[in-house]
Design a protein around this motif. Structure first.
Motif, PDB file in Angstrom:
ATOM      1  N   SER A 292      97.281  82.457  70.215  1.00 22.15           N
ATOM      2  CA  SER A 292      98.021  82.676  71.332  1.00 22.15           C
ATOM      3  C   SER A 292      97.781  81.897  72.654  1.00 22.15           C
ATOM      4  O   SER A 292      96.442  82.062  72.994  1.00 22.15           O
ATOM      5  CB  SER A 292      98.298  84.258  71.779  1.00 22.15           C
ATOM      6  OG  SER A 292      99.197  84.530  72.572  1.00 22.15           O
ATOM      7  N   LYS A 293      98.660  81.214  73.106  1.00 14.30           N
ATOM      8  CA  LYS A 293      98.360  80.659  74.355  1.00 14.30           C
ATOM      9  C   LYS A 293      99.444  80.948  75.487  1.00 14.30           C
ATOM     10  O   LYS A 293     100.365  81.110  75.243  1.00 14.30           O
ATOM     11  CB  LYS A 293      98.453  78.784  74.045  1.00 14.30           C
ATOM     12  CG  LYS A 293      97.302  78.472  73.344  1.00 14.30           C
ATOM     13  CD  LYS A 293      97.649  76.848  73.100  1.00 14.30           C
ATOM     14  CE  LYS A 293      96.504  76.369  72.086  1.00 14.30           C
ATOM     15  NZ  LYS A 293      96.776  75.436  71.288  1.00 14.30           N
ATOM     16  N   GLU A 294      98.837  80.546  76.594  1.00 19.86           N
ATOM     17  CA  GLU A 294      99.910  80.721  77.883  1.00 19.86           C
ATOM     18  C   GLU A 294     100.834  79.540  77.793  1.00 19.86           C
ATOM     19  O   GLU A 294     100.546  78.461  77.563  1.00 19.86           O
ATOM     20  CB  GLU A 294      99.040  80.635  79.242  1.00 19.86           C
ATOM     21  CG  GLU A 294      99.836  80.767  80.440  1.00 19.86           C
ATOM     22  CD  GLU A 294      98.806  80.342  81.549  1.00 19.86           C
ATOM     23  OE1 GLU A 294      99.490  80.224  82.548  1.00 19.86           O
ATOM     24  OE2 GLU A 294      97.649  80.221  81.671  1.00 19.86           O
ATOM     25  N   ASP A 295     102.311  80.059  77.861  1.00 22.85           N
ATOM     26  CA  ASP A 295     103.236  79.146  77.801  1.00 22.85           C
ATOM     27  C   ASP A 295     103.066  78.405  79.117  1.00 22.85           C
ATOM     28  O   ASP A 295     103.106  78.650  79.853  1.00 22.85           O
ATOM     29  CB  ASP A 295     104.555  79.700  77.429  1.00 22.85           C
ATOM     30  CG  ASP A 295     104.949  80.150  76.178  1.00 22.85           C
ATOM     31  OD1 ASP A 295     105.375  81.337  75.988  1.00 22.85           O
ATOM     32  OD2 ASP A 295     104.302  79.439  75.466  1.00 22.85           O
ATOM     33  N   THR A 310     108.529  83.538  77.871  1.00 22.50           N
ATOM     34  CA  THR A 310     107.444  84.215  78.612  1.00 22.50           C
ATOM     35  C   THR A 310     108.199  85.717  79.098  1.00 22.50           C
ATOM     36  O   THR A 310     109.344  85.388  79.565  1.00 22.50           O
ATOM     37  CB  THR A 310     107.209  83.384  80.241  1.00 22.50           C
ATOM     38  OG1 THR A 310     106.799  82.157  79.644  1.00 22.50           O
ATOM     39  CG2 THR A 310     106.076  84.197  80.779  1.00 22.50           C
ATOM     40  N   PRO A 311     107.726  86.729  78.834  1.00 20.57           N
ATOM     41  CA  PRO A 311     108.249  87.880  78.990  1.00 20.57           C
ATOM     42  C   PRO A 311     108.293  88.159  80.512  1.00 20.57           C
ATOM     43  O   PRO A 311     107.078  87.636  81.354  1.00 20.57           O
ATOM     44  CB  PRO A 311     107.465  88.987  78.545  1.00 20.57           C
ATOM     45  CG  PRO A 311     106.376  88.221  77.880  1.00 20.57           C
ATOM     46  CD  PRO A 311     106.515  86.764  78.163  1.00 20.57           C
ATOM     47  N   TRP A 313     107.893  89.543  84.189  1.00 21.13           N
ATOM     48  CA  TRP A 313     106.742  90.389  84.760  1.00 21.13           C
ATOM     49  C   TRP A 313     107.448  91.786  85.370  1.00 21.13           C
ATOM     50  O   TRP A 313     108.395  91.910  85.882  1.00 21.13           O
ATOM     51  CB  TRP A 313     105.955  89.937  85.870  1.00 21.13           C
ATOM     52  CG  TRP A 313     105.105  88.775  85.394  1.00 21.13           C
ATOM     53  CD1 TRP A 313     105.321  87.932  84.458  1.00 21.13           C
ATOM     54  CD2 TRP A 313     103.569  88.664  85.939  1.00 21.13           C
ATOM     55  NE1 TRP A 313     104.291  87.214  84.358  1.00 21.13           N
ATOM     56  CE2 TRP A 313     103.344  87.387  85.152  1.00 21.13           C
ATOM     57  CE3 TRP A 313     103.023  89.293  86.935  1.00 21.13           C
ATOM     58  CZ2 TRP A 313     101.993  87.020  85.546  1.00 21.13           C
ATOM     59  CZ3 TRP A 313     101.692  88.756  87.216  1.00 21.13           C
ATOM     60  CH2 TRP A 313     101.180  87.754  86.529  1.00 21.13           C
TER      61      TRP A 313
ATOM     62  N   TRP B 261      97.546  89.315  78.962  1.00 23.68           N
ATOM     63  CA  TRP B 261      98.295  89.575  77.798  1.00 23.68           C
ATOM     64  C   TRP B 261      99.307  90.612  78.272  1.00 23.68           C
ATOM     65  O   TRP B 261      99.128  91.543  79.040  1.00 23.68           O
ATOM     66  CB  TRP B 261      97.727  90.116  76.377  1.00 23.68           C
ATOM     67  CG  TRP B 261      96.358  89.444  76.057  1.00 23.68           C
ATOM     68  CD1 TRP B 261      95.257  89.465  76.264  1.00 23.68           C
ATOM     69  CD2 TRP B 261      96.559  88.596  74.840  1.00 23.68           C
ATOM     70  NE1 TRP B 261      94.609  88.732  75.604  1.00 23.68           N
ATOM     71  CE2 TRP B 261      95.138  88.183  74.652  1.00 23.68           C
ATOM     72  CE3 TRP B 261      97.416  88.208  73.882  1.00 23.68           C
ATOM     73  CZ2 TRP B 261      94.768  87.340  73.695  1.00 23.68           C
ATOM     74  CZ3 TRP B 261      97.074  87.363  72.859  1.00 23.68           C
ATOM     75  CH2 TRP B 261      95.785  87.041  72.572  1.00 23.68           C
ATOM     76  N   VAL B 266      99.753  85.855  75.662  1.00 26.26           N
ATOM     77  CA  VAL B 266      99.229  85.410  76.629  1.00 26.26           C
ATOM     78  C   VAL B 266     100.197  85.014  77.747  1.00 26.26           C
ATOM     79  O   VAL B 266     100.885  84.252  77.646  1.00 26.26           O
ATOM     80  CB  VAL B 266      98.073  84.224  76.156  1.00 26.26           C
ATOM     81  CG1 VAL B 266      97.454  83.783  77.551  1.00 26.26           C
ATOM     82  CG2 VAL B 266      97.221  84.748  75.228  1.00 26.26           C
ATOM     83  N   ILE B 267      99.965  85.420  78.867  1.00 28.35           N
ATOM     84  CA  ILE B 267     100.693  84.976  79.993  1.00 28.35           C
ATOM     85  C   ILE B 267      99.836  84.463  81.187  1.00 28.35           C
ATOM     86  O   ILE B 267     100.462  83.801  81.898  1.00 28.35           O
ATOM     87  CB  ILE B 267     101.731  86.109  80.476  1.00 28.35           C
ATOM     88  CG1 ILE B 267     100.850  87.379  80.862  1.00 28.35           C
ATOM     89  CG2 ILE B 267     102.710  86.457  79.658  1.00 28.35           C
ATOM     90  CD1 ILE B 267     101.709  88.520  81.768  1.00 28.35           C
ATOM     91  N   GLN B 268      98.881  84.436  81.140  1.00 27.44           N
ATOM     92  CA  GLN B 268      97.815  83.997  82.263  1.00 27.44           C
ATOM     93  C   GLN B 268      96.496  83.483  81.446  1.00 27.44           C
ATOM     94  O   GLN B 268      95.824  84.456  80.835  1.00 27.44           O
ATOM     95  CB  GLN B 268      97.707  84.725  83.367  1.00 27.44           C
ATOM     96  CG  GLN B 268      97.210  84.295  84.491  1.00 27.44           C
ATOM     97  CD  GLN B 268      97.988  83.479  85.426  1.00 27.44           C
ATOM     98  OE1 GLN B 268      97.853  82.058  85.073  1.00 27.44           O
ATOM     99  NE2 GLN B 268      99.152  83.740  86.070  1.00 27.44           N
TER     100      GLN B 268
END
Lengths: 315, 1142
Positions: A292-295, A310-311, A313, B261, B266-268
């Protein structure tokens, strides 16, 4: 780098492959035997934390070789949590060394007789934090010692790996309660740069009235209150002995691939492939770029074909 | 007052405040145990001070944190030592008594009354195996307590110490088992709100379990069959920590990254530690700010802090319209007065030869070129300042030698220039030193660079042709980078070309010292020349570094305070300068090469990094009162040509990303997935040429103009601080003290260099008074671990500056040599300039072989294990190296020739040589005898005789003497010679893998004998030893003087020994928190000369090579019976400075 580079970095790794040992550590036991005659009079031997099995191989070759000469019957038991490839002449027990049932099974194999020799080359999963790793190695050794007190005959020998770190003297003091002769041995095939060494504990003499007990773990000692043992000169120390012939190969030296002119270098594949590592799945994902990678913002926001992945926040 | 961040290194606890981020207070809490956790006592929020329990190893201690400004720490009880290793500690709530619930490593728990220091309950789990991690959920009573343990068998077990089962020998049964991990579990976290449990493992994954209620009233154990919600794979290595905050998961691990996460994604990504990974992680949220604070502690000893803002919806959404333009090929951003991203203007050239500007969210045609501008064209824009306003001038070049130059505001007022008759390969603008104009350079197909001075008025242009540059002959002969600079009194151009060369052109004589009106004058005179059709000779480079950046070419050249920085597609930044040669010509000289990270080969430019808060140690008063004084000092510095390198970031392409990379912190400051190189891009930053954590990228991809989201300091994205800088991520293998520098105000810094397994060499400044530590530089030229360091240092009279020739050596038989210039400003601010002098590898021949991937390299992979300076002459150093292939080798290092050469080798030892040491003896005729001591894994010390004369021709094939000292390897050697009337008395101290300390006293008589083998008469007078001086390998020792030794070992004791007539005596021992100690540096406290106390006597490491080789100093040194006060810097897994009073 290539496959021959490890042959060059580590002479004993290469020799182990060439001589058919499952791991280079076989040489360590062989060299300790040179110094301590560990196998003299040994008919029943236990190898704890045996996988991949190089010490069992040594026990088998050394003891069985003698058996053929007409000595008493030799029994070798190898214990490990995980299964290992079978070895001729070695009985395998897949079990936990902290369980009484394992000790009972060992004794059963020896037909009720105690062992003459217990060896343990086990090392735990390391965390990289030195104090934790040293502690866990000490607990492994104490677990090995605990099961040893159930299976070893009086006067028997116990050999185990230790890390020579901050609190090693506490371990020495504990071993000295059970054995009249404790020596810190460093085989020449164990690298100078490594803190690894072995305790050779001879003449098992448990204290008066000691009853082996597996239901509670054997805990390690603590320093005395005034810290005299910690920083003062009154530490428990045991003699140190470097084992193995000086003419043997030097594990710290880097050798050329061509060791002598008479024999052309040839790559030997490892005797045994490595066991399944815990990170196998992670490596598979990494190789296939599936971690998994940060988009990247540009990819999600600027590519008209793709939905925002990206979901959002939530606060 | 906001909550602080607490961090620990060894037994020392440090507290940092967040507003502003800085260190406040430190306290040693756990004596010899390393701190593993800090747990605050929740309860009375109004209480003036917060109680915390600090634990590590088998010890737990209570401390109090006073929320003053600055924060203060205080221990409130003695250390409580338990019988087993502590994995987790929690305060029991709701009880007035301070009770702690503690989980221990053999899967047992106890309840500790901290007031009486008694154990109230102790209970074991029926699963009695070893745990790698544990989590205690404490509530109001012991029966509410729930333990989650991560076992050695990769399972999570949940049990209640309050439940006692008679059937299980009065142990507690396991209530739940969570199976799934294939490695041991390093960390566990639970979120009450979400009912979620997270576990981090050796198998590199984080698992999220839907567990339900854990703990609380009655001690709940969660759902019957907990479901594994997510298996999170994102780390490249093991995961050491996991934390939960609402629905977010934070994980950190061995790969040095911290991932945030959400919902399995992964968001950051937060990265900012050197090798070795992230060990500690703390998360907190501030509801009022809607921000999350993340603090991470690295194996490198660094502490990083991030504030993550809550991402808002796109404020401006101009991307859609940006994509409207068809077939863009070049993009430039226009500088503006108010530089914000939202009003940033773009200029784009399409392959139809049209120039469009993006304003008011739509594209407008500015200029349409004739047909010859189609399919190939170049565009560059300059922003010229005229009377406080900016005028943008655009130049467009085509395939047949035409360059159209026009003001963007008035495209019709343009001029067409001619640069040869072929393809224009590049266009470069260079702003004038004064307002009103700019130079334009166009590189033509004929290897000539055509130049014009473009005078700009508001809407008009005036162009003057200048002498062309001729490029050196080569293929791909065109210019790629150029800047105009002022050398001492000449104007010149520093250029880079496609062939990878750096070139220096000197401006024509009559064009020197231009400014304002003079430029106009020149313009006129050149016009006259043109009118007269005078053939002007092309300029050729006065200095050229041909092909230094490799065949992929130079991409940029930059100038900052007197130094030049070039980037290339060879992955390197070169820092260079120009100097006067002996023949009074300017020549370019490369000082240093900085590589970007592995895989980042295509570099585009550098950006200067702003100095961050906390890095400058200027007191506030200085800024107001004495700013003039500082200015004067700065001026003086430039006069002396004392230029210093700036901290910079590297801009380039890494794989398919556009990256802004910080080479010191090894951290990505910006990363945009743009598809990689070969595209036109424009980076917008707050300030041109600088990186201020605020930037965005516009680029062309798949026939459209795209922009990245900007990184912003505030609301969007993240902002990071470095609370404490990391040193080496992995073990430090060697250390060398260079000396002490002092500011005029007596701020003082000890300068040391360290080398480590992470293959880097770090230059550090330590303040021995307060323990402050600064990283002055990181050298990353080694390809394998750095094992040996030595240096020859010189100091100026005022001790404000220090110059040292530093040599590092290590794995893959590599030697690197540097000149370091370290200065100290008035307020103690430090500067460090690194000059790469030379490099050497034994297998250089092999590296040059083209088909080496098909061959098997038969030579050994030699490592250098130890190094010492044997001889020092004004223009060269002779170094002795201990080599793993069994050899002792001598090398000469010439700083002038930038060359390292192998002089001599001997395979006498036939075993891995572990250490070398040297000393110098002088006879009555002032002949100098260099002695080399080498020791190997067989415990033997060989003594070699090298006299000055014999170094060049006749060298010894065998040692003159051998001392048996240990039964196994000798890790460390130190020599102390004393000159007596008719002989030399040499003390040889050695420390071995056997833990033994040996002192061999040898007597050496120099006899007048021409036979080199019998020049010296050596006797072993006396040998004494302490067989088990240390319980573990003795890895490093130093002779302080002829009768005192400091030794260090893996047993984490630093011992002081005295050599007496009856042998060696143990004097003192100190426990150190540095595990795997590998190296020592020792120096004596220097007393302030002004206060008139004792004179400077330096013992130990720092000037070892200087003093001992000088010979004559030795007799003076022998008078010092022992130092009174000094410092020991111990390096291994981390470093520790110990103050020693003898």
């Amino acid at each position: 780098m290539g496959r021959s580079s490890k042959d060059k970095r580590d002479i004993y790794y290469r020799l182990a492959k060439e001589e058919g040992w499952r791991a280079r550590s076989a040489f360590k036991l062989l060299q300790m035997d040179q110094e301590f005659n560990l196998f003299t009079g040994v008919n029943r031997a236990v190898d704890l934390c045996a996988a991949p099995g190089s010490w069992s191989q040594v026990l088998s070759r050394k003891l069985r070789g003698r058996e053929e000469k007409g000595d008493a019957e030799v029994k070798i038991v190898a214990v490990d949590l995980q299964a290992m490839a079978p070895l001729p002449g070695v009985t395998q027990i897949q079990g936990d060394i902290t369980k009484i049932s394992t000790a009972e099974e060992i004794i059963r194999h020896f037909e009720g007789q105690p062992a003459d020799l217990v060896v343990c080359d086990g090392a735990p999963d390391v965390t990289g934090l030195h104090d934790v790793d040293e502690y866990i190695q000490a607990q492994l050794l104490l677990a090995a010692l605990n099961i040893t007190t159930h299976v070893l005959k009086r006067g028997g020998t116990f050999v185990a790996k230790i890390f020579r770190g901050k609190d090693v003297t506490l371990l020495y003091s504990q071993l000295k309660i059970f054995f009249s002769g404790v020596t810190c041995a460093k085989p020449r095939s164990s690298r100078n740069s490594s803190i690894e060494a072995f305790v050779v504990c001879q003449n098992y003499q448990p204290p008066e009235g000691y009853i082996p007990n597996m239901s509670n773990p054997l805990l390690d000692h603590s320093y005395d209150v005034d810290f005299n043992q910690l920083e003062g000169p009154n530490r428990v120390i045991v003699p140190f002995l470097a084992c193995g012939d000086l003419s043997a190969y030097d594990s710290d030296r880097t050798y050329p691939l061509q060791l002598d002119d008479s024999k052309e270098y040839q790559y030997t594949p490892p005797t045994q492939l490595p066991i399944q590592p815990p990170y196998q799945q992670a490596c598979h994902l990494r190789r296939n770029n599936l971690l998994s990678k940060e988009d990247a913002p540009s990819a999600s926001n600027n590519n008209p074909d793709s939905e925002k992945t990206t979901p959002g926040w939530t606060s | 007052v906001h909550s602080p961040v607490e961090s620990s290194e060894g037994p020392v606890l440090t507290v940092y405040s967040l507003h502003p981020p800085k260190s406040c207070s430190s306290l040693s809490v756990l004596q010899h145990q390393r701190i593993h956790g800090i747990r605050p006592r929740r309860g009375d929020a109004k209480a003036p001070a917060q109680e915390k329990s600090v634990f590590g190893g088998k010890a737990v201690r209570l401390i109090r944190l006073h929320p003053l400004d600055p924060f203060q720490l205080e221990t409130i009880r003695p250390i409580m030592e338990l019988h087993d290793w502590i994995l987790d500690v929690r305060w029991m709530s709701g009880d007035p008594h301070p009770f702690l619930c503690i989980a221990l490593a053999h899967n047992s728990a106890l309840l500790l009354d901290t007031e009486t220091e008694t154990t109230l309950f102790r209970q074991s789990c029926s699963e009695g195996c070893l745990l790698y991690s544990a989590l205690v959920l404490a509530h109001k009573s012991w029966s509410d307590t729930v333990i989650v343990g991560g076992t050695v068998f990769n399972q999570l077990v949940i049990w209640k110490p309050g439940d006692v089962a008679e059937s299980l020998e009065s142990k507690s049964p396991v209530v739940r088992r969570l199976l799934g991990h294939s490695g041991v579990i390093f960390d566990i976290s639970y979120s009450q709100n979400e009912g979620v449990l997270a576990s981090a493992s050796d198998d590199r994954s984080v698992r999220i379990w839907q567990i339900g209620n854990l703990g609380g009233n009655g001690g709940q154990c969660g759902n019957q069959n907990p479901v594994c919600l997510h298996v999170l794979y994102g780390h490249q290595a093991r995961v050491f920590s996991v934390r939960l905050l609402n629905s977010k998961v934070f994980s950190a691990g061995e790969d040095g990254t911290c991932l945030m996460w959400d919902n399995g994604q992964v968001i950051q990504t937060l990265k900012g530690h050197r090798a070795g990974g992230v060990r500690a992680l703390a998360i907190s949220s501030e509801s009022c700010e809607k921000a999350i604070w993340v603090a991470s502690g690295g194996a490198d000893g660094g502490v990083r802090l991030w504030k993550l803002g809550v991402k808002q919806d796109q404020v401006e959404d101009n991307e859609e319209n940006l994509k409207d333009l068809k077939f863009p090929i070049v993009i430039c951003t226009l500088d503006s007065e108010e530089s914000t991203w939202s009003n940033c203007r773009f200029l784009v050239c399409t392959d139809k030869g049209g120039v469009y500007e993006y304003t008011n969210k739509k594209w407008e045609l500015v200029w349409q070129g004739p047909p010859e501008f189609q399919s190939y064209c170049l565009m560059e824009v300059a922003s010229v300042k005229i009377k406080e306003s900016l005028v943008h001038v655009c130049a467009v070049g085509n395939i047949c030698g035409s360059v159209q130059v026009f003001p963007v505001a008035n495209p019709k007022g343009g001029i067409c220039l001619v640069a040869g008759n072929g393809k224009i390969h590049s266009l470069i603008w260079q702003k004038g030193s004064a307002d009103g104009g700019a130079w334009l350079l166009a590189s033509g197909s004929d290897g000539l660079v055509y130049r014009w001075w473009v005078e700009v008025t508001k809407r008009e242009l005036q162009v003057v042709e200048m002498t062309s540059f001729e490029l050196p002959m080569c293929t791909k002969r065109w210019l790629t980078a150029a800047i105009r600079v002022h050398l001492i009194e000449d104007a010149a151009w520093v250029c880079g070309d496609r062939r990878g060369s750096l070139l220096l052109y000197q401006e024509c004589q009559n064009a020197t010292m231009l400014s304002g009106e003079e430029q106009t004058l020149l313009v006129k005179s050149t016009m006259e020349n043109l009118a007269n059709k005078v053939k002007i000779q092309e300029l050729t480079p006065v200095s050229a570094l041909f092909g230094v950046h490799g065949k992929q070419g130079v991409t940029s050249v930059f100038e900052h305070s007197g130094l030049f920085y070039s980037t290339g597609r060879d992955g390197c930044v070169r820092i260079f300068h120009s100097k006067m040669s002996e023949s009074q010509e300017y020549i370019l000289e490369v000082l240093r090469v900085q590589r970007a990270c592995k895989g980042m080969e295509w570099l585009e430019k550098i950006l200067i990094l702003e100095t961050k808060v906390g890095q400058e140690v200027k007191p506030l008063a200085a800024e107001n009162k004495e700013s003039t004084e500082i200015n004067q000092l700065c001026l003086k510095n430039t006069d002396k040509q004392n230029v210093q390198e700036a901290r910079f970031a590297i801009v380039g392409f890494h794989g398919s990303h556009f990256v802004v990379w910080d080479p010191v912190r090894q951290e990505r400051l910006l990363s945009v997935l743009c598809g990689g190189g070969h595209r036109s891009w424009s980076l917008w930053t707050d300030e041109k040429g600088h990186w201020t954590e605020n930037g965005a990228l516009a680029f062309i991809k798949q026939g459209a103009v795209l922009t990245s989201e900007r990184t912003l300091k505030e609301a969007n994205g993240k902002i990071g601080w470095s609370l404490k800088e990391g040193i080496h991520g992995r073990g430090i293998g060697c250390v060398h003290r260079l000396g002490r520098i002092m500011s005029q105000r007596n701020a003082c810094w000890e300068i040391v260099v360290t080398g480590g397994e992470d293959t880097s060499v770090t230059i550090l400044a330590l303040n021995p008074k307060n323990g402050e530590m600064k990283v002055l530089g990181v050298l990353t030229d080694h390809i394998s671990s750095v094992r040996a360091l030595t240096a020859v240092a010189k100091q100026d009279v005022g001790r404000t500056a220090l110059s040292a020739l530093v040599v590092s050596a290590g794995g893959r038989a590599q030697i690197q040599c540097y000149r370091l210039l370290i200065g100290c400003g008035e307020w103690g601010e430090t500067s460090c300039q690194v000059i790469q002098v030379a490099a050497h590898r034994l297998d250089e021949q092999w590296e040059r072989k083209r088909n080496r991937h098909k061959m098997v390299k038969m030579d050994p992979e030699t490592r250098y294990m130890s190094m010492a300076v044997l001889e020092q002459t004004p223009d060269s150093l002779i170094l002795a190296l201990a080599c793993s292939d069994g050899a002792v080798r001598l090398f000469s290092v010439s700083e002038v020739k930038h060359h390292i050469e192998l002089l001599w080798e001997s395979f006498h030892h036939q075993r891995c040589v572990l250490s070398v040491a040297t000393c110098c003896l002088q006879d009555t005729q002032c002949n100098r005898h260099q002695l080399l001591f080498s020791a190997a894994t067989d415990g033997q010390i060989a003594v070699w005789d090298f006299t000055s004369s014999s170094l060049s021709n006749q060298n010894p094939s065998t040692p003159i003497f051998t001392i048996p000292a240990h039964q196994s390897g000798i890790n460390s050697l130190d020599i102390y010679p004393v000159c007596l009337i008719d002989f030399h008395h040499v003390t040889v101290a050695s420390g071995g893998d056997d833990g033994q300390l040996t002192v061999s006293q040898i007597k050496i008589q120099i006899v007048d004998n021409s036979d080199p083998q019998n020049r010296l008469l050596i006797n072993l007078v006396n040998q004494s030893c302490i067989p088990l001086a240390h319980a573990a390998p003795l890895t490093s020792l130093k002779l302080l003087n002829k009768n005192q030794i400091v030794s260090a070992s893996c047993d984490q004791r630093v011992c002081l020994w005295r050599i007496g007539s009856a042998g060696i005596h143990h004097q003192r021992a100190v426990c150190s928190h540095v595990a795997d100690a590998a190296a020592l540096a020792v120096w004596e406290e220097e007393y302030d000369q002004k206060s008139g106390s004792s004179a400077e006597v330096v013992f130990g490491d720092g000037e070892e090579s200087g003093n001992k080789n000088a010979g004559e100093v030795c007799t003076e040194k022998s008078d010092t019976e022992g130092a009174e006060e000094g410092y020991v810097l111990i390096c291994g897994c981390g470093l520790q400075l110990i103050h020693v009073l003898v």
